[in-house]
Design an enzyme around this catalytic site. Structure first.
Site, short mmCIF file in Angstrom:
data_model
loop_
_atom_site.label_atom_id
_atom_site.label_comp_id
_atom_site.label_asym_id
_atom_site.label_seq_id
_atom_site.Cartn_x
_atom_site.Cartn_y
_atom_site.Cartn_z
N ARG A 1 0.83 -1.22 0.00
CA ARG A 1 0.00 0.00 0.00
C ARG A 1 0.86 1.26 0.00
NH1 ARG A 1 -4.96 -1.92 3.83
NH2 ARG A 1 -6.12 -2.88 2.14
N LYS B 1 -22.63 -14.66 0.37
CA LYS B 1 -24.06 -14.30 0.37
C LYS B 1 -24.52 -13.56 -0.88
CE LYS B 1 -24.26 -13.50 5.34
NZ LYS B 1 -24.25 -12.33 6.22
N GLY C 1 -9.92 -7.96 -1.92
CA GLY C 1 -10.37 -9.00 -1.00
C GLY C 1 -9.89 -10.39 -1.36
N GLY D 1 -14.19 -3.31 -0.74
CA GLY D 1 -15.49 -2.67 -0.57
C GLY D 1 -15.72 -1.58 -1.61
P1 AMP Z 1 -17.30 -12.46 0.39
O1 AMP Z 1 -16.63 -11.74 1.51
O2 AMP Z 1 -18.75 -12.15 0.23
O3 AMP Z 1 -16.53 -12.36 -0.90
O4 AMP Z 1 -17.33 -13.98 0.81
C1 AMP Z 1 -16.16 -14.67 1.03
C2 AMP Z 1 -16.47 -15.83 1.93
O5 AMP Z 1 -17.39 -16.70 1.28
C3 AMP Z 1 -15.24 -16.63 2.22
O6 AMP Z 1 -14.94 -16.51 3.57
C4 AMP Z 1 -15.67 -18.04 1.87
O7 AMP Z 1 -15.27 -18.98 2.83
C5 AMP Z 1 -17.18 -17.97 1.82
N1 AMP Z 1 -17.75 -19.03 0.98
C6 AMP Z 1 -17.49 -19.28 -0.30
N2 AMP Z 1 -18.11 -20.39 -0.72
C7 AMP Z 1 -18.81 -20.86 0.33
C8 AMP Z 1 -19.66 -22.01 0.54
N3 AMP Z 1 -19.89 -22.86 -0.46
N4 AMP Z 1 -20.19 -22.18 1.75
C9 AMP Z 1 -19.92 -21.30 2.74
N5 AMP Z 1 -19.14 -20.22 2.62
C10 AMP Z 1 -18.59 -19.99 1.43
#
Ligand code: AMP
Length: 395
Positions: A38, A199, A352, A375
């Site tokens: 950074r 999600k 991320g 973000g």
């Molecule tokens: P995000 O921060 O929304 O990009 O989500 C990332 C997170 O999604 C990571 O910590 C992953 O472990 C979780 N993730 C990805 N695939 C799955 C899954 N099939 N079941 C549960 N968590 C998941």
């Protein structure tokens, strides 16, 4: 398309230029910086300003000191590292505002660089307090924002200060806007977006905005199960957002109406437990056993997605395909990182987890652009104008 003034458009000679950078670096328990990417990311802007005779006053946050002075979050190690990188002393103020700080800024000569202390030592920073922003603004004559990672926050130093000074963006934000802006406004086609992560609810804004722009949308990660549910599939013990099933169904319908190919994984790596060493079975997506949970996309999906990615002219990726923190369920995410590295088109990775996957594999130099803000890049892909960019003067 945004047409923001950049540091190349302004005369900075002998001017005190307040620059918001993102020096929020990781440190070990001894306070040593473990990754200075950074700091290095801000060097183009800092060097440009130094070479053009500006008197550079840098500002950043570090960690979460919760609005109080805390030596643990001092920017001292950052000042030292920056000084080594630019081969020049960097004066560290022991405060953010006040007479002593003002005196230091007034002693600067053309080409000098100083750093204010952690701006989050004041609770007014995150509250975007106008009085605080004004006091900071009084230290300089021009405001430059180059902290993309915090540009989605309206804080005093990321937005408020711009109310009192002429403003411009630095090279880092300019690059983010140029590359991501082009991708979502005038992409070369086929334009493919890959969305993963836990999600649907976190990505709904992005999905809706991208449905008007992309040719193909590849879905993976935990959010796939809410879509499966909407399609009437059984999903066993997999992660589900029950209150978003209807929404997922509507997205599937909308994609069809708009002629966007929305793909879900055709197979899954499933296991009886949320554990790296749990026994893995590969199953077709419509045959999920009810006592197991899906933790990664399967090999057929990896092959289908990889081919689409490799043949795309523009790819934007945000979010892992599986629980990639567990090595046995990182294969889908790594397969896509590999496909991104082979794609000849413009490849963009939101910050991320997906950025970490690309970097871990050593593919970073084969990707057109890895965003410096998770973000912030997500909000950008949602079509939002980020507050830290909205406040900057137009050309
Ligand atoms: P995000 O921060 O929304 O990009 O989500 C990332 C997170 O999604 C990571 O910590 C992953 O472990 C979780 N993730 C990805 N695939 C799955 C899954 N099939 N079941 C549960 N968590 C998941």
């Amino acid at each position: 398309m945004l047409n923001k003034r950049s540091i190349e458009d302004i005369d900075v000679k002998s001017k005190k230029v307040l620059v918001r950078v993102d020096f929020n670096v990781p440190q070990n328990e001894n306070g040593e910086i473990t990754d200075d990417i950074r700091i290095r990311g801000a060097l183009n802007t800092i060097n440009h300003l130094m070479q053009n005779g500006a008197r550079v006053i840098l500002m950043s946050h570090l960690g979460r000191p919760k609005g109080k002075f805390n030596a643990k979050y001092s920017l001292k190690p950052v000042a030292e590292r920056l000084s080594a990188l630019i081969n020049k002393p960097v004066v560290l103020a022991d405060d953010v505002i006040g007479e002593k700080v003002a005196e230091l800024t007034n002693n600067l000569k053309d080409g000098d660089v100083m750093l204010l202390e952690n701006v989050r030592f004041y609770e007014q920073e995150e509250k975007n307090d106008p009085e605080f922003a004004k006091k900071i603004a009084e230290l300089g004559e021009i405001y430059v924002n180059d902290a993309f990672g915090t540009a989605h926050r309206a804080h005093a130093t990321t937005a408020g200060v711009a109310d009192y000074l002429p403003s411009a963006i630095g090279y880092l934000i300019k690059k983010e806007l140029d590359i991501m802006g082009k991708a979502i406004t005038t992409p070369e086609r086929p334009f493919v977006a890959i969305l993963g992560g836990a999600k649907v609810s976190d990505k709904i804004g992005v999905i809706e905005n991208l449905l008007d722009k992309v040719d193909t949308l590849l879905i993976g990660g935990g959010m796939a199960f809410t879509f499966y549910k909407a399609m009437g599939y059984e999903i066993g013990k997999s992660i589900l957002e029950a209150d978003k099933v209807e929404l997922a169904g509507n997205i599937l319908k909308k994609a069809e109406e708009k002629g966007v190919k929305l793909l879900l994984p055709v197979d899954m790596a499933v296991a009886p437990e949320f554990k790296n060493d749990a026994p893995i079975t590969m199953v077709d997506a419509d045959k999920m056993p009810n006592d197991q949970l899906g933790l990664d996309i399967g090999p057929k999906s990896m092959a289908i997605y990889s081919e689409i990615i490799e043949n795309a002219k523009t790819v934007v990726w945000n979010g892992p395909m599986g629980v990639f923190e567990m090595p046995n369920f990182a294969k889908g995410t790594f397969a896509l990182a590999d496909a991104m590295s082979k794609c000849k088109g413009a490849t963009i990775v939101g910050g991320g987890d997906s950025a970490a996957a690309v970097e871990q594999l050593g593919f970073a130099d084969k990707i057109t652009h890895i965003s410096t803000g998770g973000g912030a890049s997500l909000e950008f892909l949602e079509g939002k104008v980020l507050p830290g960019i909205a406040v900057i003067n137009e050309k």
